[in-house]
Motif scaffolding. Structure first.
Motif, PDB file in Angstrom:
ATOM      1  N   SER A 162       0.793  -1.216   0.044  1.00 22.26           N
ATOM      2  CA  SER A 162      -0.040  -0.011   0.048  1.00 22.26           C
ATOM      3  C   SER A 162       0.857   1.109  -0.134  1.00 22.26           C
ATOM      4  O   SER A 162       2.188   1.146   0.202  1.00 22.26           O
ATOM      5  N   ASN A 163       0.466   2.483  -0.296  1.00 23.16           N
ATOM      6  CA  ASN A 163       1.120   3.518  -0.301  1.00 23.16           C
ATOM      7  C   ASN A 163       1.780   4.188   1.149  1.00 23.16           C
ATOM      8  O   ASN A 163       2.369   5.042   1.481  1.00 23.16           O
ATOM      9  N   ARG A 164       1.287   3.535   2.205  1.00 19.04           N
ATOM     10  CA  ARG A 164       1.400   3.934   3.542  1.00 19.04           C
ATOM     11  C   ARG A 164       2.721   3.033   3.904  1.00 19.04           C
ATOM     12  O   ARG A 164       3.782   3.258   4.651  1.00 19.04           O
ATOM     13  N   ALA A 165       2.743   1.844   3.574  1.00 20.11           N
ATOM     14  CA  ALA A 165       3.812   0.831   3.937  1.00 20.11           C
ATOM     15  C   ALA A 165       3.870  -0.426   3.146  1.00 20.11           C
ATOM     16  O   ALA A 165       2.622  -0.944   2.728  1.00 20.11           O
ATOM     17  N   LEU A 166       4.981  -1.069   2.787  1.00 19.76           N
ATOM     18  CA  LEU A 166       5.049  -2.488   2.419  1.00 19.76           C
ATOM     19  C   LEU A 166       5.025  -3.284   3.571  1.00 19.76           C
ATOM     20  O   LEU A 166       5.940  -3.088   4.229  1.00 19.76           O
ATOM     21  N   VAL A 167       4.105  -4.340   3.565  1.00 22.05           N
ATOM     22  CA  VAL A 167       4.447  -5.272   4.966  1.00 22.05           C
ATOM     23  C   VAL A 167       4.850  -6.570   4.421  1.00 22.05           C
ATOM     24  O   VAL A 167       4.496  -7.155   3.450  1.00 22.05           O
ATOM     25  N   ILE A 168       6.055  -7.054   4.786  1.00 22.67           N
ATOM     26  CA  ILE A 168       6.585  -8.237   4.216  1.00 22.67           C
ATOM     27  C   ILE A 168       6.749  -9.237   5.586  1.00 22.67           C
ATOM     28  O   ILE A 168       6.889  -8.858   6.824  1.00 22.67           O
ATOM     29  N   GLY A 254       0.942  -6.975  11.594  1.00 26.45           N
ATOM     30  CA  GLY A 254       1.778  -8.307  11.438  1.00 26.45           C
ATOM     31  C   GLY A 254       2.955  -8.014  10.564  1.00 26.45           C
ATOM     32  O   GLY A 254       2.969  -7.186   9.576  1.00 26.45           O
ATOM     33  N   GLY A 255       3.694  -8.671  10.441  1.00 27.00           N
ATOM     34  CA  GLY A 255       5.025  -8.663   9.546  1.00 27.00           C
ATOM     35  C   GLY A 255       5.668  -7.329   9.859  1.00 27.00           C
ATOM     36  O   GLY A 255       5.333  -6.692  10.856  1.00 27.00           O
ATOM     37  N   LEU A 256       6.899  -7.060   8.896  1.00 28.33           N
ATOM     38  CA  LEU A 256       7.520  -6.071   9.024  1.00 28.33           C
ATOM     39  C   LEU A 256       7.126  -4.899   8.180  1.00 28.33           C
ATOM     40  O   LEU A 256       6.867  -5.206   7.009  1.00 28.33           O
ATOM     41  N   GLN A 257       6.821  -3.677   8.648  1.00 27.45           N
ATOM     42  CA  GLN A 257       6.437  -2.431   7.720  1.00 27.45           C
ATOM     43  C   GLN A 257       7.564  -1.529   7.129  1.00 27.45           C
ATOM     44  O   GLN A 257       8.404  -1.177   8.133  1.00 27.45           O
ATOM     45  N   VAL A 258       7.734  -1.672   5.793  1.00 30.77           N
ATOM     46  CA  VAL A 258       8.743  -0.986   5.211  1.00 30.77           C
ATOM     47  C   VAL A 258       8.045   0.307   4.676  1.00 30.77           C
ATOM     48  O   VAL A 258       7.088   0.107   3.887  1.00 30.77           O
ATOM     49  N   SER A 259       8.580   1.502   4.964  1.00 37.10           N
ATOM     50  CA  SER A 259       8.025   2.805   4.412  1.00 37.10           C
ATOM     51  C   SER A 259       8.493   3.001   3.088  1.00 37.10           C
ATOM     52  O   SER A 259       9.441   2.230   2.690  1.00 37.10           O
ATOM     53  N   PRO A 260       7.561   3.564   2.385  1.00 35.24           N
ATOM     54  CA  PRO A 260       7.637   3.560   0.763  1.00 35.24           C
ATOM     55  C   PRO A 260       9.448   4.596   0.738  1.00 35.24           C
ATOM     56  O   PRO A 260       9.746   4.508  -0.301  1.00 35.24           O
ATOM     57  N   GLU A 261       9.528   5.221   1.664  1.00 34.59           N
ATOM     58  CA  GLU A 261      10.914   6.189   1.712  1.00 34.59           C
ATOM     59  C   GLU A 261      12.233   5.174   1.591  1.00 34.59           C
ATOM     60  O   GLU A 261      12.873   5.152   0.647  1.00 34.59           O
ATOM     61  N   PHE A 262      11.874   4.209   2.582  1.00 32.13           N
ATOM     62  CA  PHE A 262      12.908   3.369   2.640  1.00 32.13           C
ATOM     63  C   PHE A 262      13.042   2.364   1.445  1.00 32.13           C
ATOM     64  O   PHE A 262      13.997   2.227   0.807  1.00 32.13           O
TER      65      PHE A 262
END
Ligand SMILES: Nc1ncnc2c1ncn2[C@@H]1O[C@H](COP(=O)(O)OP(=O)(O)O)[C@@H](O)[C@H]1O
Ligand SMILES: [Mg+2]
Lengths: 394, 257, 401
Positions: A162-168, A254-262
């Motif tokens: 999603s545009n808020r975070a990628l969750v892996i 759940g999972g790890l949230q990766v920000s769009p910036e990172f």
């Protein structure tokens, strides 16, 4: 007999080599000293102390991982948080860029025409385009353009975009983690010992020792068994949709949230640096004389032995110096984070400088930090380099 | 499998023909480097190949241990046909040793490791035995004291002798030499030729590309003269030095002698 | 006779050759066939998605509306004519160089025709089409004339010298045309034009500085060598963006308050920073080149009576530079790409223009179109530079004797 008369005379003072050299150096030294003096004189009029770093930061840092910074902490804390953000970006970036670069570099030498051409296109496109544009592209045209959280895309129940975070998916440590880590260390030592023993055995009998296979199997086995016995010290989480409503990322968890910036920075740095590493890998393998491969073939060595015993050890020693340069470049290029406001050291340093002034000490600190980071990378690579160099290079 | 194959093997064994080439052709794109080579080599025979640069000598040698694949014709080495069968390839490679003009030693391994590597990995020999064999071979080529140096620390002549020892370590039945002395300074040529001389006397089957005609005359049982991808003339050394038939052969001999 | 036989035997029917080629290059083993299938699927999908975007779903109106901004930034209306003479001079010199040194291969010609067609189809209209046409005609004319008439004639040497001199004068000419006789203030230079100006000025200056610092570092005078080494290492230690910020925030305080030096604009400061920054990298490349020249060359030069300075400038340096052409051009390409960083200090170069265009209300969500277009502009120049370097290498016979 009389001595032979030598015409002419000893060189005069100004014609002696020593005098000349001294004079040039003196003139040069005075010039450099004058420039330094001038700079110093100018600098004395500016704020030079570092005390301002002790004051309250007064701004928040949006991206944190294993740090706990708030606006009430000092500016130094803010800066260190930025350094930590740089370090984790760079470490992940180096690993992924190396993997991608080796893959693409070897692909360029593939006997499969299609694979080789695709690797070539990748290299030519990403190497010849400004990194800044690539980073802005990944950030604004890809990751920010993903759907909002409530319409996020879920892939195989494993990744949530999603545009808020990628969750892996991610494994979060639980209470028993310490014990398990100790067991893992033990397993690593055991695997290493088994490998040594298998290699010695192979040398003694000549029969294939399968040291690597056995060591890996043993390690995986021990890790799995101890994981079960220590009551599963890792909490494996996959992204879930619509869980707890409180928290900033409403609608997912759940999972790890990766920000769009990172994500944007990481993908940009990895794709760009990977293209350069690919060229280094290809060049180093091609730089080996053809005779090396042919001689090993003529001796009957198989493809695997040829690669691991003859080609790679030699290609590695050509590869390491330019590879070190690329690693340093990636470290320095991480500062392009300012363009998309990912708070790594340069961005945080710039923010502090913006708020508080003190430009000279702030930039000195930033440059010193990069020198230290580069120094650590370069030293590690030099150690590696010394280990692979060859005596009596022909 | 087929009766022809068994018959070839039987025939080879009878006549002692260890290499059989029949109408071998090799193309590089549109350029034909070998245009139908037919010859046989018997066990223990020493064959010297010579001819102008670009005539296909190296290509011929490289086809014999399949560093290059021939495009037409047949090659049978010690009863093994060279074809797409990978098992055949493995067998042939370990029966045919090769020595290159540029030595091609492995610069990152010591002299001893250069020699012991293939016996260990291909012949599955224990390391101790492989290294003992290595030292024995170094003794044989006259440089036992160099075992623990790296190739870059040796002279050209010494490197080429290591390369010979490395090939011999696989206990090959056939040795191929591609201009082994062309990259050497004159004073080092003799030490390499001496080693090859001894090898020939020990009964090794050898094919040698060389223009050292003095050496060739002493050791060779047979000469092959190559030009433009063909064997133009073939015969004993005496035949070549006294009554070579072809104009091209005479011209070439007069240029190199 | 023998030759004829060879050719006849070599020709197999094309479908046989195609099948052989495919078997050798795509399906040589089971593993390879699998690899081909997977790559074909992934590569095919990416190509398809990209083509669909470019031809169907993209809205190129944003480029249409912002073309002037991307190419010229805020360059004043009515002053555009100043850009054309330098561009013509460039095309003329390029045509002459290609005719004098290069060799037009069919593939290059195709690329040339295609890119001209692309320019005319999408980029230019009205008077600009005519003006660009003049430039292209100049390029083709000088190429044809120098290739057919001058090359091999007794004027070849003279023509080569004039061309080299022309290249050296091109950057001053460009600056003069932009800023001279009541021209445009540098703060109004923008768009791709700004990238070109900063890059070309910095390229020339960085080459000079790089050679000086390389000679300094290789000097046998310990003080000179230490100071040069220190300079090179400090510059290379920090990222370019840090130096640009220093040029922005810190440099003004250190400039002497004479000759109006303290008020020099951002563009000029950017040129300074780029020159000194890339100069340090070029110095390291040149140093590698100096080390690659065999000692025998120096000894031979001394033996024929050349002094230290002449030995360096006539014998060692030319060989050193020749040996590192690929690395040098690589660094110049990096410099070209790096000029995009001026966007971070709020200059409206091509990337700054792109960001401005993205921010426009009516073009919300058109990031991909704008960024891809600007990336393509940068890519084209970088790609042409790398190809030219290969031609240059071949013309100078690098790696051959
Ligand atoms: N890999 C190759 N690709 C294309 N042509 C080759 C290749 N190897 C050899 N040739 C050509 O084949 C011919 C025979 O070469 P070679 O066998 O090396 O000759 P010789 O060893 O007798 O000097 C030469 O004309 C050479 O140019
Ligand atoms: Mg040859």
């Amino acid at each position: 007999m009389s001595t032979i008369a030598i015409p002419g005379r000893a060189p005069g003072f100004w014609h002696r080599r020593r005098t000349r050299r001294l004079a040039i150096q003196a003139a040069f030294g005075v010039l450099v000293a004058l420039i330094l003096l001038y700079l110093l004189e100018r600098a004395l009029g500016l704020q030079l102390g570092f005390e301002f770093l002790r004051s309250r930061a007064g701004f928040a840092i949006s991206h944190q991982w294993a740090t706990d910074f708030s606006a009430n902490n000092s500016r130094l804390d803010a800066y260190l948080t930025g350094v930590w953000n740089t370090v984790r970006l760079v470490v992940v970036g180096l690993l992924l860029a190396t993997f991608l670069g080796v893959l693409a570099g070897v692909s360029r030498l593939s006997s499969n025409w299609l694979v080789a051409k695709i690797a070539l296109v990748y290299v030519e496109v990403f190497r010849n385009t400004p990194l800044l544009i690539q980073i802005i592209f990944w950030y604004t045209a890809v990751f920010l353009r993903l759907p909002p959280t409530r319409e996020g895309i879920q892939l195989f129940d494993l990744v949530f975009l999603s545009n808020r975070a990628l969750v892996i998916p991610w494994a979060f440590p639980q209470d028993g983690i310490g014990v398990w880590l100790i067991v893992l260390a033990g397993a690593a030592v055991a695997a290493w010992a088994v490998r040594r023993w298998r290699i010695a055995d192979e040398e003694r009998t000549g029969q294939p020792g399968r040291g690597n296979t056995m060591a890996v199997t043993l390690f995986v086995l021990l890790a799995a068994v101890s994981y079960a016995l220590t009551d599963q010290p890792l909490d494996l989480e996959v992204p879930t949709v619509n869980p707890p409503v409180n928290g900033s990322f409403r609608g997912m968890g759940g999972g790890l949230q990766v920000s769009p910036e990172f994500a944007g920075l990481l993908v940009g740095l990895v794709m760009y640096t990977g293209a350069f590493i690919a060229e280094i890998v290809r060049g180093s393998i091609q730089a080996l004389p053809r005779g090396q491969g042919e001689a090993s073939q003529a001796l009957g060595l198989g493809a695997y032995d040829r690669m691991t015993l003859i080609i790679l050890p030699q290609a590695l020693r050509i590869m390491i110096p330019p590879l070190t340069n690329q690693y340093l470049n990636l470290t320095k290029n991480s500062s392009l984070a300012v363009a998309i406001a990912y708070p790594e050291l340069f961005f945080v340093g710039g923010t502090i400088q913006n708020n508080a002034g003190h430009a000279v000490p702030m930039f000195l600190l930033i440059m010193a930090t990069y020198l230290v980071l580069s120094g650590v990378t370069a030293t590690a690579m030099n150690v590696l380099n010394r280990r692979v160099q060859v005596v009596g290079n022909n | 499998m087929t009766s022809t194959e068994t018959r070839t093997e039987a025939a080879d064994a009878l006549t002692g023909e260890i290499i059989v080439c029949q109408d071998v052709e090799k193309w590089y794109g549109d350029f034909q480097a070998l245009r139908g080579i037919t010859t046989t080599v018997r066990e223990g025979e020493v064959v010297v190949v010579f001819g102008p640069s670009g005539s296909g000598k190296s290509t011929f040698l490289r086809c014999l241990n399949r560093l290059e694949e021939h495009d037409a014709g047949r090659i049978v080495i010690d009863g093994i046909e060279l074809n797409d069968d990978l098992r055949n390839l493995e067998k042939v490679r370990s029966e045919v040793g090769m020595v290159f003009q540029q030595f091609n030693l492995f610069p990152h391994l010591t002299v001893l490791r250069n020699i012991a590597l293939a016996p260990q990995k291909v012949r599955r020999m224990p390391r101790r035995d492989a290294e003992a064999l290595g030292r024995e071979l170094l003794e044989r080529v006259g440089i036992p004291e160099q075992a623990d140096k790296f190739p870059g620390q040796l002279s050209g002549g010494q490197q080429q002798r290591v390369a010979i020892a490395r090939a011999l370590a696989m206990r090959p039945k056939i040795m191929l030499f591609d201009e082994p002395t062309s990259a050497l300074d004159p004073e080092m040529i003799k030490e390499v030729l001496d080693v090859m001389h001894n090898l020939a006397e020990s009964g090794m089957t050898m094919i040698v590309v060389t223009h050292e005609m003095g050496f060739a005359r002493e050791v060779a049982d047979r000469f092959l003269f190559f030009d433009e991808g063909l064997i133009v003339e073939e015969g004993t050394p005496e035949h070549f030095f006294t009554d070579a038939r072809e104009g091209r052969t005479k011209l070439f001999l007069s240029q190199i002698l | 006779m023998a030759a004829a036989a060879r050719v006849v035997a070599a020709r197999r029917p094309w479908h046989v050759r195609a099948r052989r080629w495919a078997r050798a290059n795509l399906f040589s083993s089971g593993w390879n066939t699998l690899l081909t299938a997977v790559t074909l699927a992934v590569g095919g999908y990416i190509t398809f998605a990209l083509l669909r975007f470019v031809l169907v779903s993209a809205d190129w109106g944003v480029i249409e509306a912002n073309r002037r901004l991307i190419f010229l930034g805020r360059f004043p209306q009515g002053e555009e004519w100043r850009v054309w003479p330098p561009l013509w001079a460039f095309l003329l010199l390029a045509g002459a160089s290609y005719g004098l040194w290069g060799r037009l291969r069919p593939r290059d010609a195709v690329v040339f025709v295609l890119s001209s067609a692309f320019l005319y189809a999408f980029m230019v209209e009205g008077a600009n089409a005519l003006l660009l046409g003049i430039g292209l005609a100049l390029a083709i004319g000088t190429w044809a004339a120098s290739d057919a008439l001058v090359r091999g004639s007794r004027y070849e040497e003279l023509a080569k010298r004039i061309t080299v001199g022309g290249w050296a004068l091109l950057v001053p000419f460009l600056l003069f045309m932009l800023a001279g006789f009541g021209g445009v203030r540098s703060s109004l230079w923008g768009g791709l034009l700004l990238n070109v100006v900063v890059a070309t000025v910095a390229m020339e200056a960085a080459l000079v500085l790089g050679v000086l610092f390389a000679l300094g570092r290789a000097s046998s005078l310990p003080l000179v060598s230490r100071v040069s080494a220190l300079y090179i290492e400090v510059i290379r230690g920090a990222p370019l963006i840090a130096w640009i910020f220093i040029g922005w925030f810190v440099l003004p305080a250190f400039l002497p308050p004479i000759l109006g030096l303290q008020d020099i604009g951002l563009v000029l400061r950017a040129m300074l920073i780029f020159s000194f920054f890339e100069g340090a990298y070029i110095a390291e490349i040149v140093r590698g080149g100096l080390q690659s020249v065999p000692r025998g060359q120096v000894e031979a030069a001394h033996a024929v009576g050349l002094g230290a300075v002449r030995t360096m400038t006539l014998i060692v340096l030319p060989q050193a530079l020749r040996n590192v052409i690929p690395a040098l051009v690589g660094q110049l390409i990096t410099l070209w790409k790096d000029t995009s960083l001026v966007a971070i200090i709020a200059l409206t170069d091509a990337v700054g223009a792109a960001q401005a265009a993205i921010a426009q209300r009516e073009f919300i969500g058109r990031q991909a179109e704008v960024l891809l277009f600007v990336a393509f502009l940068f890519w084209t120049v970088a790609f042409v530079m790398s190809r030219l370097s290969q031609q240059l290498e071949r013309a100078l016979g690098v790696g051959q004797r």
